[in-house]
Design a protein around this motif. Structure first.
Motif, PDB file in Angstrom:
ATOM      1  N   PRO A  59       0.832  -1.208   0.000  1.00 48.21           N
ATOM      2  CA  PRO A  59       0.000   0.000   0.000  1.00 48.21           C
ATOM      3  C   PRO A  59       0.862   1.251   0.000  1.00 48.21           C
ATOM      4  CG  PRO A  59      -0.005  -1.046   2.150  1.00 48.21           C
ATOM      5  CD  PRO A  59       0.759  -1.958   1.248  1.00 48.21           C
ATOM      6  N   SER A  60       0.334   2.309  -0.572  1.00 48.20           N
ATOM      7  CA  SER A  60       1.006   3.613  -0.543  1.00 48.20           C
ATOM      8  C   SER A  60      -0.071   4.675  -0.699  1.00 48.20           C
ATOM      9  CB  SER A  60       2.036   3.702  -1.670  1.00 48.20           C
ATOM     10  OG  SER A  60       1.376   3.672  -2.929  1.00 48.20           O
ATOM     11  N   PRO A  61       0.234   5.940  -0.327  1.00 54.05           N
ATOM     12  CA  PRO A  61      -0.793   6.988  -0.399  1.00 54.05           C
ATOM     13  C   PRO A  61      -1.302   7.144  -1.827  1.00 54.05           C
ATOM     14  CG  PRO A  61       1.159   7.772   0.769  1.00 54.05           C
ATOM     15  CD  PRO A  61       1.516   6.456   0.187  1.00 54.05           C
ATOM     16  N   GLY A  62      -2.605   7.198  -1.976  1.00 53.48           N
ATOM     17  CA  GLY A  62      -3.203   7.404  -3.302  1.00 53.48           C
ATOM     18  C   GLY A  62      -3.447   6.113  -4.050  1.00 53.48           C
ATOM     19  N   ALA A  63      -2.981   5.001  -3.546  1.00 54.29           N
ATOM     20  CA  ALA A  63      -3.230   3.728  -4.221  1.00 54.29           C
ATOM     21  C   ALA A  63      -4.510   3.096  -3.684  1.00 54.29           C
ATOM     22  CB  ALA A  63      -2.053   2.795  -4.028  1.00 54.29           C
ATOM     23  N   HIS A  64      -5.169   2.332  -4.562  1.00 53.42           N
ATOM     24  CA  HIS A  64      -6.452   1.751  -4.190  1.00 53.42           C
ATOM     25  C   HIS A  64      -6.332   0.244  -4.084  1.00 53.42           C
ATOM     26  CE1 HIS A  64      -8.667   5.551  -4.911  1.00 53.42           C
ATOM     27  NE2 HIS A  64      -7.677   5.761  -5.773  1.00 53.42           N
ATOM     28  N   GLU A  65      -6.843  -0.263  -2.974  1.00 52.06           N
ATOM     29  CA  GLU A  65      -6.743  -1.690  -2.727  1.00 52.06           C
ATOM     30  C   GLU A  65      -7.714  -2.465  -3.624  1.00 52.06           C
ATOM     31  OE1 GLU A  65      -7.258  -2.648   1.374  1.00 52.06           O
ATOM     32  OE2 GLU A  65      -7.274  -4.809   1.025  1.00 52.06           O
ATOM     33  N   ALA A  66      -7.248  -3.589  -4.147  1.00 44.94           N
ATOM     34  CA  ALA A  66      -8.108  -4.404  -4.997  1.00 44.94           C
ATOM     35  C   ALA A  66      -7.679  -5.852  -4.915  1.00 44.94           C
ATOM     36  CB  ALA A  66      -8.030  -3.918  -6.447  1.00 44.94           C
ATOM     37  N   GLN A  67      -8.610  -6.735  -5.293  1.00 46.56           N
ATOM     38  CA  GLN A  67      -8.278  -8.156  -5.307  1.00 46.56           C
ATOM     39  C   GLN A  67      -8.303  -8.667  -6.744  1.00 46.56           C
ATOM     40  OE1 GLN A  67     -11.025 -10.786  -3.273  1.00 46.56           O
ATOM     41  NE2 GLN A  67      -9.355 -12.212  -2.835  1.00 46.56           N
ATOM     42  N   ILE A  68      -7.283  -9.454  -7.092  1.00 52.06           N
ATOM     43  CA  ILE A  68      -7.233  -9.999  -8.454  1.00 52.06           C
ATOM     44  C   ILE A  68      -8.253 -11.121  -8.570  1.00 52.06           C
ATOM     45  CG2 ILE A  68      -5.806 -11.239 -10.131  1.00 52.06           C
ATOM     46  CD1 ILE A  68      -3.383  -9.760  -8.982  1.00 52.06           C
ATOM     47  N   THR A  69      -9.144 -11.014  -9.529  1.00 53.62           N
ATOM     48  CA  THR A  69     -10.166 -12.050  -9.704  1.00 53.62           C
ATOM     49  C   THR A  69      -9.799 -13.023 -10.805  1.00 53.62           C
ATOM     50  OG1 THR A  69     -11.386 -10.534 -11.135  1.00 53.62           O
ATOM     51  CG2 THR A  69     -12.086 -10.671  -8.848  1.00 53.62           C
ATOM     52  N   ARG A  70      -9.013 -12.544 -11.775  1.00 52.26           N
ATOM     53  CA  ARG A  70      -8.700 -13.437 -12.901  1.00 52.26           C
ATOM     54  C   ARG A  70      -7.526 -12.853 -13.665  1.00 52.26           C
ATOM     55  NH1 ARG A  70     -12.039 -14.090 -17.881  1.00 52.26           N
ATOM     56  NH2 ARG A  70     -11.407 -16.062 -18.790  1.00 52.26           N
ATOM     57  N   ILE A  71      -6.668 -13.702 -14.160  1.00 51.52           N
ATOM     58  CA  ILE A  71      -5.565 -13.248 -15.009  1.00 51.52           C
ATOM     59  C   ILE A  71      -5.706 -13.945 -16.361  1.00 51.52           C
ATOM     60  CG2 ILE A  71      -3.073 -13.153 -15.329  1.00 51.52           C
ATOM     61  CD1 ILE A  71      -2.781 -13.161 -12.297  1.00 51.52           C
ATOM     62  N   VAL A  72      -5.849 -13.136 -17.427  1.00 49.15           N
ATOM     63  CA  VAL A  72      -6.058 -13.699 -18.767  1.00 49.15           C
ATOM     64  C   VAL A  72      -4.836 -13.395 -19.618  1.00 49.15           C
ATOM     65  CG1 VAL A  72      -7.618 -13.790 -20.737  1.00 49.15           C
ATOM     66  CG2 VAL A  72      -8.504 -13.149 -18.477  1.00 49.15           C
ATOM     67  N   HIS A  73      -4.248 -14.452 -20.197  1.00 49.43           N
ATOM     68  CA  HIS A  73      -3.073 -14.261 -21.059  1.00 49.43           C
ATOM     69  C   HIS A  73      -3.513 -14.183 -22.503  1.00 49.43           C
ATOM     70  CE1 HIS A  73      -0.087 -14.918 -17.866  1.00 49.43           C
ATOM     71  NE2 HIS A  73      -1.061 -15.662 -17.338  1.00 49.43           N
ATOM     72  N   LEU A  74      -3.309 -13.012 -23.113  1.00 48.34           N
ATOM     73  CA  LEU A  74      -3.712 -12.808 -24.501  1.00 48.34           C
ATOM     74  C   LEU A  74      -2.475 -12.599 -25.358  1.00 48.34           C
ATOM     75  CD1 LEU A  74      -6.502 -10.224 -23.683  1.00 48.34           C
ATOM     76  CD2 LEU A  74      -6.935 -12.548 -24.461  1.00 48.34           C
ATOM     77  N   GLY A  75      -1.549 -13.518 -25.287  1.00 47.44           N
ATOM     78  CA  GLY A  75      -0.317 -13.347 -26.041  1.00 47.44           C
ATOM     79  C   GLY A  75       0.552 -12.278 -25.416  1.00 47.44           C
ATOM     80  N   PHE A  76       0.798 -11.218 -26.173  1.00 50.73           N
ATOM     81  CA  PHE A  76       1.655 -10.150 -25.682  1.00 50.73           C
ATOM     82  C   PHE A  76       1.043  -9.454 -24.473  1.00 50.73           C
ATOM     83  CE2 PHE A  76       2.655  -5.571 -25.783  1.00 50.73           C
ATOM     84  CZ  PHE A  76       4.016  -5.645 -25.548  1.00 50.73           C
ATOM     85  N   GLU A  77      -0.259  -9.314 -24.513  1.00 54.28           N
ATOM     86  CA  GLU A  77      -0.954  -8.594 -23.455  1.00 54.28           C
ATOM     87  C   GLU A  77      -1.435  -9.568 -22.382  1.00 54.28           C
ATOM     88  OE1 GLU A  77      -4.593  -6.737 -24.854  1.00 54.28           O
ATOM     89  OE2 GLU A  77      -5.386  -6.783 -22.817  1.00 54.28           O
ATOM     90  N   VAL A  78      -1.323  -9.105 -21.134  1.00 56.64           N
ATOM     91  CA  VAL A  78      -1.922  -9.867 -20.047  1.00 56.64           C
ATOM     92  C   VAL A  78      -2.980  -8.985 -19.401  1.00 56.64           C
ATOM     93  CG1 VAL A  78      -1.550 -10.970 -17.807  1.00 56.64           C
ATOM     94  CG2 VAL A  78       0.149 -11.231 -19.624  1.00 56.64           C
ATOM     95  N   ARG A  79      -4.173  -9.526 -19.297  1.00 58.27           N
ATOM     96  CA  ARG A  79      -5.273  -8.751 -18.766  1.00 58.27           C
ATOM     97  C   ARG A  79      -5.540  -9.215 -17.336  1.00 58.27           C
ATOM     98  NH1 ARG A  79     -10.671  -7.116 -21.426  1.00 58.27           N
ATOM     99  NH2 ARG A  79      -9.391  -7.171 -23.277  1.00 58.27           N
ATOM    100  N   VAL A  80      -5.394  -8.297 -16.401  1.00 56.12           N
ATOM    101  CA  VAL A  80      -5.613  -8.643 -15.000  1.00 56.12           C
ATOM    102  C   VAL A  80      -6.958  -8.067 -14.573  1.00 56.12           C
ATOM    103  CG1 VAL A  80      -4.725  -8.451 -12.659  1.00 56.12           C
ATOM    104  CG2 VAL A  80      -3.137  -8.545 -14.586  1.00 56.12           C
TER     105      VAL A  80
END
Lengths: 320, 271
Positions: A254-275
């Motif tokens: 955590p750091s000031p200005g950052a927002h806490e979130a939970q990763i629900t899924r990680i999708v690998h689309l080749g070059f791009e990874v969608r979190v």
């Protein structure tokens, strides 16, 4: 310059265009981009004279054309479904406008040959449209429109009826053609990728209004509002601000200005990874990382992380 | 867009042997057998009698008049039918649906009643003061009445399907309304107009009921073949009647084949 000023058009109760003003610089390739029903095609047809505005003025090269019939506007119009003259050969299709202008036969022949060469249909002169593929028909339609040397070329979803591969090829081809021929061109499309890849300028339309006009990059980087931002690319909302998913940095502490979130899924689309992430009280957010970034981060589904936006574009108006 | 053209392009699923059999049997019983019987009957008296029957001056004159008046009917129908179809498809006016429904009425009216009505309207006792009964013009009028729906009904669906963007493309290229009609719309309607006119012609050639009264049946003038054939049967010359019928059929087949060829030529690049 082509200009439409204060154009309003209603079909019954439906307001297709609501006081629209736009200027198209000479030699540019401008895209009218918007969802269906946004009024983009109606605006194009009004510029062509195929539709009459309820209010407003259309100017071509500084002269008022509002009440000039389409026959005398010196425009070229290309339709989504080709509008090929199916009872005429490719050659006669392309020659149609020149024959009406009673040009000498030798000149018509020369011009038709030249155009068919440009659009890559030189060997198909004697064919009928039903013997051509969709992409070839549309190139024939472009040659037909260009034959009369129009002051402006108007394209109404010209690639909309073609499959993805042909569409991408023709898009590239049209851009090269425009660089060669330099005719002022207005392209109507609902496909932001198409608009971004070939247009010099994009006018984003919604509900009969123009939301923003500018260079593709300008629109992407500095969208005027939430609609433009959302129409040009994916959007995530963090802490009441809209960001592009590739402008989200995922941190493990955590750091000031950052927002806490939970990763629900990680999708690998080749070059791009969608979190895909769930924020506190809010979900449906995702971040785009490159494959290398994702590997370095070493996170997995279920992890708690902190999100920071490097480049928030638009303040979300009401964080409901 | 004829069915022939469609099946040529993409072979349809094979119809079963049963359907093919039923179709053949049906056509044989309803159409081919009677036609064959007429041909056989016409030759009952030998080739010489056949020739005498069809080469008599009355037979030839009736045949010539029948074919000419039928061609005129088909030609006029082609123009007026296209116009009517145009108005019904492209124009908006109150009562359009009623007018559309009225188009088919000449088919529903027994033709003899049509003949009687025309005689009353345009005959010696005409309330309009127009007496054209027993003239060739009256025959033409009667034929126009009974064949009126053909071209309208064949052109209408095609006109509805004509691509409006094709017209807009022509307009944007500088074409006047007249040019758009002549160079863009008409060529696309031509196959339908020809097929409607062909049907009208065939119907006119064989028409009896509506012309029998109003023609006055004047030999060498207003006598049409169908009425002449009827007279032959009445005067107990059935073989001659059959012979004239065969020639009438032959002429019709030739004219229809010609029209069909024209239509196919016109539709050669239809999709």
């Amino acid at each position: 310059m082509i200009a439409a000023r204060g154009i309003t058009k209603q079909f019954g109760d439906f307001v297709a265009l609501d006081d629209v003003t736009i200027e198209i610089p000479d030699g540019s390739l401008t895209a009218l981009l918007g969802p269906s029903g946004s009024g983009k095609s109606t605006l194009l047809r009004i510029i062509a004279g195929l539709e009459t505005p309820d209010r407003g003025v259309v100017e071509i090269h500084g002269r008022d054309q509002t009440h000039v019939p389409p026959q005398r506007r010196e425009i070229g119009f290309v339709f989504q479904h080709y509008a090929a003259f199916k009872h005429m050969t490719v050659r006669d299709n392309v020659a149609f406008g020149l024959k009406i202008r009673k040009q000498p036969k030798a000149r018509i022949d020369a011009r038709v040959n030249e155009l068919l060469e440009i659009v890559g249909l030189a060997g198909h002169q004697k064919r009928y449209p039903n013997q051509l593929s969709g992409g070839q028909r549309q190139r024939m339609a472009l040659a037909r429109a260009l034959a009369v040397e129009p002051r402006v070329l108007l394209l109404d979803e010209p690639f909309g009826a073609l499959d993805a591969k042909v569409r991408a090829d023709l898009r590239e081809w049209l851009r090269r053609l425009h660089d060669e021929v330099h005719v002022t061109t207005i392209l109507v499309t609902h496909d932001q990728e198409e608009a971004m890849s070939i247009a010099d300028r994009i006018a984003v339309m919604d509900h009969g209004r123009i939301e923003q006009v500018g260079h593709p990059r300008e629109l992407y980087d500095r969208p005027a509002n939430r609609f433009v931002m959302g129409f040009l690319g994916p959007v995530s909302e963090i802490g009441g601000r809209l960001v592009r998913p590739h402008d989200i940095v995922i941190e493990l502490e955590p750091s000031p200005g950052a927002h806490e979130a939970q990763i629900t899924r990680i999708v690998h689309l080749g070059f791009e990874v969608r979190v895909e992430l769930a924020l506190a009280r809010r979900d449906g957010v995702f971040a785009q990382l490159t494959r290398d970034e994702a590997q370095q981060l070493e996170v997995s589904e279920g992890d708690i992380v902190w999100l920071r936006a490097t480049n928030a574009l638009v303040e979300a108006p009401d964080p409901a | 867009m004829s069915a022939v053209a469609l099946t040529r392009r993409r072979p349809a699923a094979r119809s079963g042997a049963l359907a093919l059999g039923i179709s053949t049997l049906w056509l044989s019983v309803i159409v081919l057998l009677p036609l064959a019987a007429v041909v056989v009957r016409s030759l009952d008296g030998g080739v010489g009698d056949f020739w005498d029957a069809v080469s008599s001056r009355q037979a030839v004159d009736a045949l010539r008049f029948t074919v000419l008046v039928s061609l005129a009917t088909a030609a006029i129908d082609a123009v007026t039918g296209t116009l009517l179809a145009w108005v019904l498809v492209r124009d908006r006016f109150p009562g359009k649906r009623i007018v559309n429904a009225l188009i088919d009425l000449p088919f529903a009216l027994p033709t003899i009643v049509a003949g009687l009505t025309l005689l009353a309207l345009y005959g010696p006792t005409s309330p309009l003061g127009i007496d054209i009964a027993f003239t060739q013009g009256a025959v033409l009028l009667a034929l126009l009445f009974v064949t009126q729906p053909f071209v309208v009904r064949s052109v209408q669906p095609v006109l509805i399907e004509v691509d409006r963007e094709m017209e807009e493309a022509a307009i944007s290229l500088g074409a006047s309304n007249r040019t758009v009609f002549l160079r863009i719309i008409l060529p696309n309607l031509l196959p339908a107009i020809l097929s409607g006119a062909g049907l009208a012609f065939a119907r006119a050639v064989g028409e009896f009921g509506s012309v029998v009264l109003i023609s006055g049946n004047v030999p060498f003038d207003t006598q049409v073949s169908s009425v002449y054939i009827f007279k032959l049967i009445e005067s107990d010359a059935p073989i001659s009647a059959a012979a004239v019928s065969v020639v009438l059929l032959l002429v019709s087949v030739l004219v229809l084949a010609g029209i069909r060829l024209l239509g196919r030529w016109g539709a050669r690049h239809d999709r």
